[in-house]
Design an enzyme around this catalytic site. Structure first.
Site, PDB file in Angstrom:
ATOM      1  CG  HIS A   9      -6.080   1.823   4.799  1.00 27.69           C
ATOM      2  ND1 HIS A   9      -5.677   2.805   5.677  1.00 27.69           N
ATOM      3  CD2 HIS A   9      -5.054   0.937   4.726  1.00 27.69           C
ATOM      4  CE1 HIS A   9      -4.456   2.523   6.111  1.00 27.69           C
ATOM      5  NE2 HIS A   9      -4.053   1.394   5.540  1.00 27.69           N
ATOM      6  CD  GLU A  55      -3.278   5.498   6.404  1.00 26.74           C
ATOM      7  OE1 GLU A  55      -3.195   5.518   5.168  1.00 26.74           O
ATOM      8  OE2 GLU A  55      -2.391   5.010   7.142  1.00 26.74           O
ATOM      9  CG  ASN A 101      -1.747   1.250   1.342  1.00 25.90           C
ATOM     10  OD1 ASN A 101      -1.760   2.078   0.432  1.00 25.90           O
ATOM     11  ND2 ASN A 101      -2.454   1.388   2.460  1.00 25.90           N
ATOM     12  CE  LYS A 154      -0.377   3.271   4.655  1.00 31.92           C
ATOM     13  NZ  LYS A 154      -0.390   3.357   6.108  1.00 31.92           N
ATOM     14  CB  SER A 180       4.837  -1.337  12.116  1.00 28.84           C
ATOM     15  OG  SER A 180       4.434   0.005  12.309  1.00 28.84           O
ATOM     16  N   GLY A 193       2.092   2.684  10.803  1.00 29.42           N
ATOM     17  CA  GLY A 193       2.998   3.817  10.690  1.00 29.42           C
ATOM     18  C   GLY A 193       3.657   4.219  12.001  1.00 29.42           C
ATOM     19  CD  GLU A 250      -3.680  -2.414   7.136  1.00 26.62           C
ATOM     20  OE1 GLU A 250      -2.538  -2.681   6.715  1.00 26.62           O
ATOM     21  OE2 GLU A 250      -4.298  -1.380   6.834  1.00 26.62           O
TER      22      GLU A 250
END
Ligand code: 13P
Length: 250
Positions: free
Chosen positions: A96, A98, A10, A12, A214, A174, A168
């Site tokens: 996701h 985010e 991904n 991003k 991560s 991150g 996730e």
């Protein structure tokens, strides 16, 4: 049970077209002989045609990070599943964290997007996971069950076979903090049991559940090496060809 692992990048909101091309030129030779697992990259929409072109002739799949649930229309800024297919994309991320956190995506929106992806033969990678406060108060299982049930609402077992789930944990994205293999395995077991209840045992047994959060070169073995973990959705460490290739070859 042999579920073929999926190792997914991904990217991003990173990379220009030239950077994406350079990545692929460096990456493909590193994984040339590797057919044990499936590999997919998820670039920004503006990069999709170029990435598809650069990956032509390879086994690496290309997907969107997001699609809209309508097939076309006046939805400024969105990308449709038909547009994705037309440029050669075969997969999409859905929900996701985010997207949920910054763009207001709810379980209901995730569900609509999942219906649209399945209708058009796009492989959906549905992302679910708890935030830190939910883990700390012992709500992880409830959150995962609620997000999964929300995503799968109205989806029959017959239609569900292509679905991939990515677990996730939001606190691991991150942050450099990963779930331990034990934590990830426990979450994956909860997800698989819930998928069996919502769909059926066979679909659940064959469903790939990826871990994301991560994932790095030095922890990928201990995570993806678990029987319950069917691959990884990699953010930061997927941006460099060398580290993503090393994870692919965990
Ligand atoms: P990181 O690997 O950078 O933590 O990102 C994980 C992720 O969000 C993948 O979708």
């Amino acid at each position: 049970m042999s579920r073929k692992a999926l190792i997914a990048a991904n990217w991003k909101m990173y990379k220009t077209p030239a950077e994406a091309k350079a990545f692929i030129e460096a990456f493909l030779p590193l994984v040339a002989a590797h057919d044990r697992d499936e590999i997919a990259v998820f670039p920004s929409p503006v990069l999709l045609p170029g990435v598809v072109e650069s990956l032509k002739g390879s086994a690496v799949a290309v997907g969107a990070q997001n699609i809209y649930f309508a097939e076309e229309g006046a939805f400024t800024g969105e990308t449709s599943v038909l547009q994705l297919k037309a440029v050669g994309g075969t997969h999409t991320l859905i929900g996701h964290s985010e997207r949920r956190q910054y763009f207001g995506e709810t379980d209901e929106i995730v569900n609509k997007k999942l219906h649209t992806a399945l209708k058009h033969g796009i492989v959906p990678v549905v992302c679910i996971g708890e935030v830190l406060e939910e883990r700390e108060v012992g709500e992880t299982a409830d959150v995962l069950k609620r997000q999964l049930a929300g995503a799968l609402a109205g989806i029959t077992a017959e239609a569900a076979a292509p679905i991939v789930i990515a677990y996730e944990p939001v606190w691991a994205i991150g942050t450099g903090r990963t779930a331990t293999p034990e934590m990830a395995v426990e979450a994956h077991k909860i997800i698989r049991a819930e998928a069996a209840r919502l769909l059926n045992a066979e679909i659940a047994a064959n469903m790939r559940i990826l871990y994301g959060g991560s994932v790095k070169v030095d922890n990928c073995n201990s995570l993806i090496g678990q029987e319950e973990i069917d691959g990884a959705l990699v953010g930061g460490a997927s941006l460099k060809a060398e580290s993503f290739a090393a994870i692919v070859k965990y």
